[in-house]
Design a protein around this motif. Sequence first.
Motif, PDB file in Angstrom:
ATOM      1  N   LEU A 210       1.854  -0.689   0.301  1.00 18.51           N
ATOM      2  CA  LEU A 210       0.604  -0.216  -0.282  1.00 18.51           C
ATOM      3  C   LEU A 210       0.908   0.772  -1.401  1.00 18.51           C
ATOM      4  N   ILE A 211       0.387   0.498  -2.600  1.00 20.28           N
ATOM      5  CA  ILE A 211       0.522   1.424  -3.726  1.00 20.28           C
ATOM      6  C   ILE A 211      -0.879   1.751  -4.205  1.00 20.28           C
ATOM      7  N   ASN A 212      -1.364   2.940  -3.886  1.00 18.97           N
ATOM      8  CA  ASN A 212      -2.722   3.312  -4.262  1.00 18.97           C
ATOM      9  C   ASN A 212      -2.857   4.824  -4.237  1.00 18.97           C
ATOM     10  N   SER A 213      -3.739   5.353  -5.067  1.00 16.98           N
ATOM     11  CA  SER A 213      -3.896   6.800  -5.172  1.00 16.98           C
ATOM     12  C   SER A 213      -4.607   7.404  -3.976  1.00 16.98           C
ATOM     13  N   SER A 214      -5.378   6.606  -3.244  1.00 18.56           N
ATOM     14  CA  SER A 214      -6.096   7.098  -2.074  1.00 18.56           C
ATOM     15  C   SER A 214      -5.820   6.198  -0.874  1.00 18.56           C
ATOM     16  N   ARG A 215      -6.249   6.645   0.292  1.00 20.24           N
ATOM     17  CA  ARG A 215      -6.009   5.893   1.515  1.00 20.24           C
ATOM     18  C   ARG A 215      -6.777   4.577   1.521  1.00 20.24           C
ATOM     19  N   THR A 216      -6.208   3.599   2.239  1.00 20.80           N
ATOM     20  CA  THR A 216      -6.884   2.324   2.443  1.00 20.80           C
ATOM     21  C   THR A 216      -6.866   1.998   3.933  1.00 20.80           C
ATOM     22  N   ALA A 217      -7.626   0.983   4.300  1.00 28.01           N
ATOM     23  CA  ALA A 217      -7.699   0.588   5.701  1.00 28.01           C
ATOM     24  C   ALA A 217      -6.395  -0.008   6.209  1.00 28.01           C
ATOM     25  N   LEU A 218      -5.504  -0.401   5.291  1.00 29.16           N
ATOM     26  CA  LEU A 218      -4.242  -1.022   5.700  1.00 29.16           C
ATOM     27  C   LEU A 218      -3.068  -0.041   5.758  1.00 29.16           C
ATOM     28  N   ASP A 219      -3.299   1.217   5.406  1.00 30.65           N
ATOM     29  CA  ASP A 219      -2.185   2.163   5.337  1.00 30.65           C
ATOM     30  C   ASP A 219      -1.389   2.231   6.635  1.00 30.65           C
ATOM     31  N   SER A 220      -2.083   2.245   7.754  1.00 27.16           N
ATOM     32  CA  SER A 220      -1.401   2.403   9.042  1.00 27.16           C
ATOM     33  C   SER A 220      -0.583   1.178   9.422  1.00 27.16           C
ATOM     34  N   HIS A 221      -0.809   0.059   8.752  1.00 28.18           N
ATOM     35  CA  HIS A 221      -0.076  -1.174   9.043  1.00 28.18           C
ATOM     36  C   HIS A 221       1.087  -1.396   8.073  1.00 28.18           C
ATOM     37  N   ALA A 222       1.206  -0.538   7.078  1.00 28.50           N
ATOM     38  CA  ALA A 222       2.183  -0.766   6.014  1.00 28.50           C
ATOM     39  C   ALA A 222       3.552  -0.213   6.359  1.00 28.50           C
ATOM     40  N   GLU A 223       4.551  -0.927   5.918  1.00 34.05           N
ATOM     41  CA  GLU A 223       5.929  -0.455   6.034  1.00 34.05           C
ATOM     42  C   GLU A 223       6.188   0.695   5.069  1.00 34.05           C
ATOM     43  N   LEU A 224       5.503   0.645   3.917  1.00 37.58           N
ATOM     44  CA  LEU A 224       5.719   1.638   2.876  1.00 37.58           C
ATOM     45  C   LEU A 224       4.396   1.916   2.177  1.00 37.58           C
ATOM     46  N   VAL A 225       4.028   3.204   2.080  1.00 39.54           N
ATOM     47  CA  VAL A 225       2.824   3.624   1.370  1.00 39.54           C
ATOM     48  C   VAL A 225       3.247   4.538   0.229  1.00 39.54           C
ATOM     49  N   ILE A 226       2.833   4.187  -0.982  1.00 35.72           N
ATOM     50  CA  ILE A 226       3.238   4.922  -2.178  1.00 35.72           C
ATOM     51  C   ILE A 226       1.989   5.447  -2.886  1.00 35.72           C
ATOM     52  N   ARG A 227       1.983   6.738  -3.203  1.00 32.79           N
ATOM     53  CA  ARG A 227       0.833   7.360  -3.873  1.00 32.79           C
ATOM     54  C   ARG A 227       1.080   7.579  -5.364  1.00 32.79           C
ATOM     55  N   GLU A 228       2.166   7.069  -5.898  1.00 30.77           N
ATOM     56  CA  GLU A 228       2.460   7.207  -7.321  1.00 30.77           C
ATOM     57  C   GLU A 228       1.582   6.261  -8.140  1.00 30.77           C
ATOM     58  N   PRO A 229       1.418   6.525  -9.445  1.00 26.70           N
ATOM     59  CA  PRO A 229       0.771   5.529 -10.314  1.00 26.70           C
ATOM     60  C   PRO A 229       1.496   4.198 -10.196  1.00 26.70           C
ATOM     61  N   ILE A 230       0.750   3.118 -10.152  1.00 28.53           N
ATOM     62  CA  ILE A 230       1.355   1.823  -9.856  1.00 28.53           C
ATOM     63  C   ILE A 230       2.337   1.374 -10.928  1.00 28.53           C
ATOM     64  N   GLY A 231       2.054   1.695 -12.194  1.00 29.58           N
ATOM     65  CA  GLY A 231       2.995   1.340 -13.261  1.00 29.58           C
ATOM     66  C   GLY A 231       4.323   2.037 -13.083  1.00 29.58           C
ATOM     67  N   GLN A 232       4.258   3.296 -12.683  1.00 28.39           N
ATOM     68  CA  GLN A 232       5.475   4.068 -12.429  1.00 28.39           C
ATOM     69  C   GLN A 232       6.242   3.505 -11.249  1.00 28.39           C
ATOM     70  N   ALA A 233       5.524   3.199 -10.162  1.00 30.84           N
ATOM     71  CA  ALA A 233       6.171   2.711  -8.946  1.00 30.84           C
ATOM     72  C   ALA A 233       6.845   1.363  -9.160  1.00 30.84           C
ATOM     73  N   LEU A 234       6.110   0.406  -9.723  1.00 30.50           N
ATOM     74  CA  LEU A 234       6.673  -0.935  -9.931  1.00 30.50           C
ATOM     75  C   LEU A 234       7.679  -0.948 -11.060  1.00 30.50           C
ATOM     76  N   GLY A 235       7.392  -0.215 -12.123  1.00 30.50           N
ATOM     77  CA  GLY A 235       8.288  -0.198 -13.277  1.00 30.50           C
ATOM     78  C   GLY A 235       9.666   0.307 -12.945  1.00 30.50           C
ATOM     79  N   SER A 236       9.748   1.327 -12.053  1.00 28.37           N
ATOM     80  CA  SER A 236      11.042   1.885 -11.691  1.00 28.37           C
ATOM     81  C   SER A 236      11.744   1.093 -10.602  1.00 28.37           C
ATOM     82  N   ALA A 237      10.991   0.266  -9.863  1.00 27.85           N
ATOM     83  CA  ALA A 237      11.589  -0.479  -8.750  1.00 27.85           C
ATOM     84  C   ALA A 237      12.061  -1.866  -9.143  1.00 27.85           C
ATOM     85  N   VAL A 238      11.561  -2.392 -10.249  1.00 26.29           N
ATOM     86  CA  VAL A 238      11.907  -3.760 -10.673  1.00 26.29           C
ATOM     87  C   VAL A 238      12.902  -3.667 -11.806  1.00 26.29           C
ATOM     88  N   SER A 239      14.088  -4.223 -11.565  1.00 19.88           N
ATOM     89  CA  SER A 239      15.147  -4.156 -12.584  1.00 19.88           C
ATOM     90  C   SER A 239      15.319  -5.517 -13.279  1.00 19.88           C
TER      91      SER A 239
END
Length: 239
Positions: A210-239
């Motif tokens: 989950l990559i989102n600025s606020s909580r969602t209903a799926l947060d408790s089911h996620a392996e990883l929850v990221i609160r960073e801006p999505i462009g920053q999160a994906l941009g730095s993780a994809v090489s």
Amino acid sequence: MSEQLAEVIASARRIVFFGGAGVSTESGIPDFRSGKGLYQRWLGPYFSPEDILSHHFFTNHTAEFFDYYRKNLLHPQAKPNPAHLALAKLEAQGKLSAVITQNIDGLHQAAGSQRVLELHGSVLRNRCVRCGTSYPMERILEAEGIPRCECGATVKPDVVLYGESLNQQVLDEAVAELAAADTLIVGGTSLVVQPAAGLTRAFTGEHLVLINSSRTALDSHAELVIREPIGQALGSAVS
């Protein structure tokens, strides 16, 4: 967090990305429900944005609908941001099988993504309500008042308005993609808009991010929850 996301992506075999308005905010397109979103703007005492963006309003107040639509939903100068580009890169690498989006801006395709399932349609497609003739977005932008077809009828944007049904073929394809995925990345969506948000129940794979600025209903089911801006999160993780 980016290192953890990179590890999930590296181990994945079939990724599906499910995204909402937050994916495009870094491209200058406002979302709907955040503090600065479209739904927070004062429109007067009579109509809410949900009212204006409804099939009933389109039918009964067509000129007013297009006035709001042009001012708030059309962003012809917007460009893909690092999130769009990262997802297109994952698809090119054979990692990502589909983007399922609630957005109507066409920026995933502009970034190079090929398999994009648009749950709510696209502002780039417009069609005459009488004869079915197709028109680009420019037809809407350049028209004064109600855009008209050569036959004289209204040209309607190919977007799903409140009170209209989602395209069943797109829904079926989205469910099939989610069911076949081993990794689901959900980004830029509060997961409150139905029936789109309910589609995530079709995912039974191994990794949920989950990559989102606020909580969602799926947060408790996620392996990883990221609160960073999505462009920053994906941009730095994809090489």
